[in-house]
Design a protein around this motif. Sequence first.
Motif, short mmCIF file in Angstrom:
data_model
loop_
_atom_site.label_atom_id
_atom_site.label_comp_id
_atom_site.label_asym_id
_atom_site.label_seq_id
_atom_site.Cartn_x
_atom_site.Cartn_y
_atom_site.Cartn_z
N PRO A 1 -19.10 -25.55 -62.32
CA PRO A 1 -18.07 -24.82 -63.09
C PRO A 1 -18.57 -24.37 -64.47
O PRO A 1 -18.12 -23.35 -64.99
CB PRO A 1 -16.91 -25.80 -63.22
CG PRO A 1 -17.42 -27.10 -62.79
CD PRO A 1 -18.65 -26.88 -61.98
N GLU A 2 -19.52 -25.10 -65.05
CA GLU A 2 -20.10 -24.67 -66.32
C GLU A 2 -20.81 -23.33 -66.14
O GLU A 2 -20.68 -22.42 -66.96
CB GLU A 2 -21.08 -25.71 -66.84
CG GLU A 2 -20.45 -26.83 -67.61
CD GLU A 2 -19.83 -26.37 -68.90
OE1 GLU A 2 -20.48 -25.65 -69.68
OE2 GLU A 2 -18.67 -26.71 -69.13
N HIS A 4 -19.83 -19.60 -67.80
CA HIS A 4 -20.71 -18.72 -68.56
C HIS A 4 -20.90 -17.36 -67.88
O HIS A 4 -20.92 -16.32 -68.55
CB HIS A 4 -22.05 -19.40 -68.82
CG HIS A 4 -21.93 -20.59 -69.70
ND1 HIS A 4 -21.52 -20.51 -71.01
CD2 HIS A 4 -22.13 -21.91 -69.46
CE1 HIS A 4 -21.48 -21.71 -71.54
NE2 HIS A 4 -21.85 -22.58 -70.62
N LEU A 5 -21.02 -17.37 -66.56
CA LEU A 5 -21.18 -16.10 -65.84
C LEU A 5 -19.91 -15.25 -65.91
O LEU A 5 -19.99 -14.02 -66.03
CB LEU A 5 -21.56 -16.36 -64.38
CG LEU A 5 -22.97 -16.92 -64.17
CD1 LEU A 5 -23.18 -17.28 -62.71
CD2 LEU A 5 -24.01 -15.91 -64.63
N SER A 6 -18.75 -15.89 -65.85
CA SER A 6 -17.50 -15.12 -65.96
C SER A 6 -17.33 -14.57 -67.37
O SER A 6 -16.76 -13.48 -67.55
CB SER A 6 -16.30 -15.96 -65.55
OG SER A 6 -16.13 -17.05 -66.44
N GLY A 7 -17.83 -15.28 -68.38
CA GLY A 7 -17.81 -14.73 -69.74
C GLY A 7 -18.68 -13.49 -69.85
O GLY A 7 -18.30 -12.50 -70.48
N PHE A 49 -10.10 -21.37 -65.57
CA PHE A 49 -10.10 -22.35 -64.48
C PHE A 49 -11.42 -23.11 -64.41
O PHE A 49 -11.44 -24.33 -64.23
CB PHE A 49 -9.82 -21.67 -63.14
CG PHE A 49 -9.83 -22.63 -61.99
CD1 PHE A 49 -8.77 -23.50 -61.78
CD2 PHE A 49 -10.91 -22.68 -61.12
CE1 PHE A 49 -8.78 -24.40 -60.72
CE2 PHE A 49 -10.94 -23.58 -60.07
CZ PHE A 49 -9.87 -24.43 -59.87
N ALA A 50 -12.53 -22.40 -64.57
CA ALA A 50 -13.84 -23.06 -64.54
C ALA A 50 -13.97 -24.06 -65.68
O ALA A 50 -14.50 -25.17 -65.50
CB ALA A 50 -14.96 -22.02 -64.60
N LEU A 51 -13.49 -23.70 -66.85
CA LEU A 51 -13.56 -24.60 -67.99
C LEU A 51 -12.69 -25.83 -67.77
O LEU A 51 -13.11 -26.96 -68.04
CB LEU A 51 -13.13 -23.86 -69.26
CG LEU A 51 -13.25 -24.63 -70.56
CD1 LEU A 51 -14.69 -25.01 -70.82
CD2 LEU A 51 -12.70 -23.79 -71.70
N LEU A 52 -11.47 -25.63 -67.26
CA LEU A 52 -10.60 -26.78 -66.95
C LEU A 52 -11.23 -27.69 -65.90
O LEU A 52 -11.16 -28.91 -66.02
CB LEU A 52 -9.24 -26.29 -66.47
CG LEU A 52 -8.26 -25.83 -67.52
CD1 LEU A 52 -7.01 -25.27 -66.88
CD2 LEU A 52 -7.91 -26.95 -68.47
N TRP A 78 -12.25 -31.53 -66.43
CA TRP A 78 -11.69 -32.55 -65.54
C TRP A 78 -12.80 -33.41 -64.93
O TRP A 78 -12.68 -34.63 -64.88
CB TRP A 78 -10.85 -31.88 -64.45
CG TRP A 78 -10.20 -32.88 -63.55
CD1 TRP A 78 -9.11 -33.66 -63.82
CD2 TRP A 78 -10.64 -33.24 -62.23
NE1 TRP A 78 -8.84 -34.47 -62.75
CE2 TRP A 78 -9.76 -34.23 -61.75
CE3 TRP A 78 -11.68 -32.81 -61.41
CZ2 TRP A 78 -9.89 -34.80 -60.50
CZ3 TRP A 78 -11.80 -33.37 -60.17
CH2 TRP A 78 -10.92 -34.36 -59.72
N ILE A 79 -13.87 -32.77 -64.47
CA ILE A 79 -14.99 -33.53 -63.90
C ILE A 79 -15.61 -34.41 -64.98
O ILE A 79 -15.93 -35.59 -64.73
CB ILE A 79 -16.04 -32.60 -63.27
CG1 ILE A 79 -15.46 -31.93 -62.02
CG2 ILE A 79 -17.32 -33.35 -62.92
CD1 ILE A 79 -16.34 -30.84 -61.44
N TYR A 80 -15.75 -33.89 -66.18
CA TYR A 80 -16.32 -34.68 -67.28
C TYR A 80 -15.45 -35.90 -67.57
O TYR A 80 -15.95 -37.01 -67.71
CB TYR A 80 -16.47 -33.82 -68.54
CG TYR A 80 -16.87 -34.62 -69.75
CD1 TYR A 80 -18.20 -34.99 -69.95
CD2 TYR A 80 -15.93 -35.03 -70.67
CE1 TYR A 80 -18.56 -35.74 -71.04
CE2 TYR A 80 -16.28 -35.79 -71.77
CZ TYR A 80 -17.60 -36.13 -71.95
OH TYR A 80 -17.95 -36.89 -73.03
#
Length: 196
Positions: A80-81, A85-88, A113-116, A120-122
């Motif tokens: 998701p990280e 970055h790719l979606s940015g 969503f990717a950031l959330l 969440w995983i972190y």
Amino acid sequence: MASRIDDRTAWAARRRRRLRMAEDVLLLPLALLVEFLDRVVWRGTKALLDLISRAPPIARLRRFLQDLPPVIVLFLFLIPEAIDHLSGLWATVLLVKGNWLAATVVAVFIKGFALLLAIWIYQACEQSLLSVRWFARFHHAVLEAKAWVLRRTEPVRLRLRQALRSVLARTGNRRLARRFSAWRWRLARMAGLARR
């Protein structure tokens, strides 16, 4: 002779004060951003994700992730990280092409969503992630840099807070002050920091 030494000492002291002031001016926006991200975004997101994690299927998924080996958890965290970055980058390209609506949708929904998911995983697997040596070193370096910036700008931030309080008290804008206080209290309650 003593006069020259005193002049040099005074000049060196003025130079140190000017350098310190220039550093404060450069570091203050970063410190305010770090404080905002920590107090509002991070704690609010953590409270929201803790609330979502109470749902039985999400709680089972969290326990499953916690039982995985650290390398796999790190890989799952980096996915998701990378999407974030790719979606940015994708949103930036869309914005440059003039498609601001699609850029906004990509930035808000996909990037959000990717950031959330990464947060969440972190949160779910922090100990597992920190058992990976290079990740732990990077994590501690980021936390040390954040603490240094906040320590370094603490006097300036305190003066800004006092100035804001005095302006609010002088103008009699108690409604705005109450609203800010209510927002802070709600966010603190969501983050589990306020007593009910």
